[in-house]
Design an enzyme around this catalytic site. Sequence first.
Site, PDB file in Angstrom:
ATOM      1  N   HIS A  22       0.837  -1.206   0.000  1.00 48.83           N
ATOM      2  CA  HIS A  22       0.000   0.000   0.000  1.00 48.83           C
ATOM      3  C   HIS A  22       0.871   1.254   0.000  1.00 48.83           C
ATOM      4  O   HIS A  22       0.707   2.147  -0.840  1.00 48.83           O
ATOM      5  CB  HIS A  22      -0.917  -0.009   1.223  1.00 48.83           C
ATOM      6  CG  HIS A  22      -1.798   1.199   1.322  1.00 48.83           C
ATOM      7  ND1 HIS A  22      -3.076   1.221   0.826  1.00 48.83           N
ATOM      8  CD2 HIS A  22      -1.577   2.431   1.861  1.00 48.83           C
ATOM      9  CE1 HIS A  22      -3.608   2.411   1.040  1.00 48.83           C
ATOM     10  NE2 HIS A  22      -2.721   3.167   1.675  1.00 48.83           N
ATOM     11  N   GLU A  23       1.809   1.294   0.935  1.00 51.27           N
ATOM     12  CA  GLU A  23       2.684   2.470   1.030  1.00 51.27           C
ATOM     13  C   GLU A  23       3.644   2.550  -0.156  1.00 51.27           C
ATOM     14  O   GLU A  23       4.032   3.644  -0.576  1.00 51.27           O
ATOM     15  CB  GLU A  23       3.462   2.443   2.347  1.00 51.27           C
ATOM     16  CG  GLU A  23       2.596   2.457   3.600  1.00 51.27           C
ATOM     17  CD  GLU A  23       1.650   3.651   3.668  1.00 51.27           C
ATOM     18  OE1 GLU A  23       1.971   4.695   3.063  1.00 51.27           O
ATOM     19  OE2 GLU A  23       0.594   3.542   4.315  1.00 51.27           O
ATOM     20  N   HIS A  26       2.048   4.563  -2.845  1.00 50.28           N
ATOM     21  CA  HIS A  26       2.207   6.001  -2.593  1.00 50.28           C
ATOM     22  C   HIS A  26       3.620   6.459  -2.947  1.00 50.28           C
ATOM     23  O   HIS A  26       3.811   7.488  -3.606  1.00 50.28           O
ATOM     24  CB  HIS A  26       1.943   6.307  -1.115  1.00 50.28           C
ATOM     25  CG  HIS A  26       0.516   6.170  -0.697  1.00 50.28           C
ATOM     26  ND1 HIS A  26      -0.529   6.705  -1.411  1.00 50.28           N
ATOM     27  CD2 HIS A  26      -0.049   5.576   0.397  1.00 50.28           C
ATOM     28  CE1 HIS A  26      -1.675   6.433  -0.796  1.00 50.28           C
ATOM     29  NE2 HIS A  26      -1.407   5.753   0.297  1.00 50.28           N
TER      30      HIS A  26
END
Length: 421
Positions: A22-23, A26
């Site tokens: 998920h990170e 980003h």
Amino acid sequence: MVETLESIISFIVVFGALVFFHELGHLLLAKRAGILCREFAIGFGPKVFSFKKNETVYTIRLLPLGGFVRMAGEDPETIELKRGQVVGLLLDESGQVEKIVLNHKDDYPNIRVVEVEEADLEHGMYVTGYTDGERFERFTVKEPAFFVVDRQEIQIAPYHRQFAAKTLGQRTMTILAGPLANFLLSLVVFIIIGLLQGYPVDKPVIGELTPEGAARAAGLKQGDKVIAINGERMETWTEIVNTIRAHPGEPLQFQIERNGKERSVTVTPEAKTVQGETIGLIGVYQPMEKSVLGSIKQGLVETYYWTREIVTGLGQLITGQFQLDMLSGPVGIAVSTGKVAESGIYYLMKWGAILSINLGIVNLLPLPALDGGRLLFFAIEAVRGKPVDRQKEGMVHFIGFALLMLLMLVVTWNDIQKFFL
């Protein structure tokens, strides 16, 4: 004790992987947009392990409850040079500032001590001030340059390297990339499961047999093609299942094909009551196949199915069809993950893929402190033609984060009561 430890380890590994990807979504989009990313963190709280590569510090923190990417312009502790402040400047061979030392200046023998008159470290990239108490000079700050605070270097972020400086599209994609990474991860995991284990197909063929089921006792074998049952032609696995379920305890005449030859086998389904309904079971699994294209198709089907199921569940929660005490927090997820891990690696992989979809969907909810909340403010900006005041937006996210933490405490307490009290 051992089971509890295994549950904790399984949870940390699975949830850590979900947060990591998920990170990572980003991070990759932020770097692609030219945003300075100061830290990529898995977990919260004190640092357990860290290393620096290029501009970014990669850290693992103590509490495995999430993660974050700290981008320039989003820093809670922004360093500003004030008029009259005495700093040390380290210059390169061309006379440009490489480092601005705020304390421990004696560590640097070639430092230029300056009393700051004016500094612009976002646009003009310069520092003006007095050296030797009276000589006024202007110093150009190069890129990259660093603050040195307590012997720790912090990279200076010109405005064009900050999150807020990027276009609305770049900021939107940077935030959206996290949840999208979770959906992509789930798809990849489902495809890998299909390639390694196979995927179920709706064909009239006997799959794996249980050791003590009625099918094995009657002489059926894996790979047998079912032509008809009690004279009724079978075209799909679904038709076979429905026929068996509808005849508990009744002998069924299977017309099968094995090694190119047809034969007849009588199987009596075992009667079993499930959720108040008596059904027939013979102890066979759905047939499985392996292929690249089939695995990709199955991965897409599984990803869509679980996305729809989770969205439906959230809708029922919002409309009051589900109660708050039916939710699970970190404790409940950890317990469930441990139980799934006992069933084998493929079950754990599928569970992780489902959790990844869940994480992606929850983060897309238009709630403060979540990615969806950020995207909502971007939508407002698109309509208004200008961004919402950063302080007001920050306050909304802070309040939202506090409420989410309160909800987390309530759900965690429910989990503790459910599993341990």
